[in-house]
Write an enzyme that holds these catalytic residues in place. Structure first.
Site, PDB file in Angstrom:
ATOM      1  N   HIS A 240      -4.159   4.308   5.865  1.00  0.00           N
ATOM      2  CA  HIS A 240      -3.304   4.761   7.034  1.00  0.00           C
ATOM      3  C   HIS A 240      -1.915   5.052   6.849  1.00  0.00           C
ATOM      4  O   HIS A 240      -1.213   4.613   6.237  1.00  0.00           O
ATOM      5  CB  HIS A 240      -3.448   3.708   8.332  1.00  0.00           C
ATOM      6  N   PHE A 241      -1.357   6.006   7.627  1.00  0.00           N
ATOM      7  CA  PHE A 241       0.042   6.471   7.953  1.00  0.00           C
ATOM      8  C   PHE A 241       0.340   6.198   9.325  1.00  0.00           C
ATOM      9  O   PHE A 241      -0.638   6.018  10.253  1.00  0.00           O
ATOM     10  CB  PHE A 241       0.373   7.905   7.537  1.00  0.00           C
TER      11      PHE A 241
END
Length: 433
Positions: A240-241
């Site tokens: 994830h970002f």
């Protein structure tokens, strides 16, 4: 004192069907196979990456709409506001106090005593690469109501497109944008590449390019995308970002730098100067994909060598800061000062960039530039270690360039061979293959 600014937003495209049978699947309406059948979300397909943002229109239902910068921003914030109104966050972010710390750098402090409600990490802090563990929390376990929309990169030069309701296809794992239930800023979201593939928290070229697409498509310098590796305060081992809007430059973005090298792809790599943490700045390149690939090559190198890092994608994808991180390592060795540990601040990408989230009133009221500098300095690698890592990085870039040159040579030789075979076939009356 700064306040989180509320803005007018569009009506959410996602509406929960109250008549739906909540007993379907596991009952949590999650992203697991038990609940995924029939799940739908809006889909935003952005234009193929270019070197500049040109403000093309979005096509939805065969009708021209506002330019992507306006549409995507309204989509993100509109969906986020919808989830805010529905009470899906762990606390009311708008009640948090924020101020700029007097001084040269303009560090920003937020008093957020509820931030301790953030999910604690379930993984070792001394290993950057760890296998995905379905038994631990991951994003397939979140409720579908936390998801905002699907985000895909276009593969041609057509206009960006928006579809209000599209199925989630488990056979072609979607990239999904979701709320961060423990937000730091208004509009704080997560970008989850190929979420159903259950990828661990590690950078690859495809996911990095997707993050660049989002930063570029936002076309707003106030929108930044961040990444934390394991060992650098990523708390969930599922790729994830993070991203949010913040209408001020981060202190890291204002730091001076010194150019070191320019790669074969015209990517300039500079050393960040006069900042409490050591790191690198990447900009330029023949294309944005070249810039993304260069940063990805280096991230893969760092991961393979168990070196934690944080990434800030800034200026709509034109500037990337890569900061080396050793706070967790030094904490485990008992080398971090008690004064810093007592703040309970874990310097992840936003703190590293200069947006400090403070959990105690006394730290917020007494925050000074000197104290924040000392806290971030505790996370910085030494000058000697930084030199070692730079040498490692430059070797990785050199190897990557050599591999690409070898691949180009192979393709060139194959083309020549194919041309010779065609000539031979023609002279002998055979088919052209």
């Amino acid at each position: 004192m700064l306040k989180v600014k509320r803005i007018s937003t569009i009506v959410s495209n996602y509406k929960k069907d109250d008549s739906a049978d909540v007993s379907v699947g596991c009952g949590r309406n999650c992203l697991g196979a038990c609940c995924l059948n029939g799940a739908k979300l809006p889909l935003y397909i952005c234009k193929k990456l270019k070197n500049s943002n040109t403000g093309e229109k979005v096509v939805a239902n065969n009708e021209a709409r506002e330019p992507p910068v306006t549409f995507l921003e309204s989509l993100v914030l509109g969906e986020w506001e919808d989830r805010f109104q529905r009470g899906l966050f762990r606390y009311d972010l708008t009640a948090c106090e924020t101020k700029v710390i007097p001084g040269k750098y303009g560090f920003v402090a937020q008093f957020n005593e509820c931030r301790h409600l953030k999910r604690p990490t379930e993984f070792r802090v001394d290993k950057v690469l760890q296998s995905f563990d379905d038994n631990k929390f991951n994003f397939t376990k979140v409720g579908q109501e936390e998801l905002l929309f699907q985000f895909e990169a276009g593969e041609d030069d057509e206009e960006a497109k928006f579809f209000p309701c599209m199925p989630l296809d488990p056979e072609n794992s979607p990239n999904v944008v979701a709320i961060n239930v423990s937000p730091i800023e208004y509009g704080h979201v997560l970008l989850l590449p190929r979420v159903l593939d259950c990828l661990p928290q590690r950078i690859d070229h495809k996911s990095m390019l997707l993050a660049f697409h989002m930063a570029s498509e936002a076309a707003n310098p106030n929108f930044r995308v961040g990444y934390n590796s394991l060992g650098a305060f990523a708390t969930i081992n599922h790729l994830h970002f993070q991203a949010y809007y913040f209408a001020m430059p981060f202190p890291l973005e204002k730091a001076s730098s010194k150019k070191m090298i320019t790669t074969d792809k015209k990517v300039e790599i500079s050393e960040v100067l006069n900042y409490p943490m050591r790191g690198l700045l990447f900009e330029g390149g023949n294309s944005m994909q070249d810039l993304s690939d260069t940063v990805s090559d280096i991230c893969v190198c760092l991961q393979n060598n168990n070196i934690p890092f944080n990434i800030l994608i800034s200026d709509c994808g034109r500037k990337i800061f890569l900061m080396l991180q050793c706070f967790a390592e030094r904490q485990a060795l008992g080398e971090v000062s008690t004064e810093v540990l007592d703040t309970q601040v874990n310097p992840a990408v936003w703190e590293v960039s200069g947006h400090m989230v403070l959990k105690r009133r006394e730290d917020y009221e007494g925050a000074t530039e000197e104290k924040i500098w000392r806290l971030l300095a505790e996370a910085s690698v030494s000058e000697e270690r930084f030199k070692e890592v730079k040498d490692l990085i430059f070797d990785a870039i050199s190897c990557s360039n050599q591999e690409e040159e070898l691949e180009r040579t192979k393709i060139h030789q194959q083309n020549i061979s194919g041309s010779v075979n065609q000539k031979s076939n023609r002279s002998n009356g055979g088919p052209v293959t």
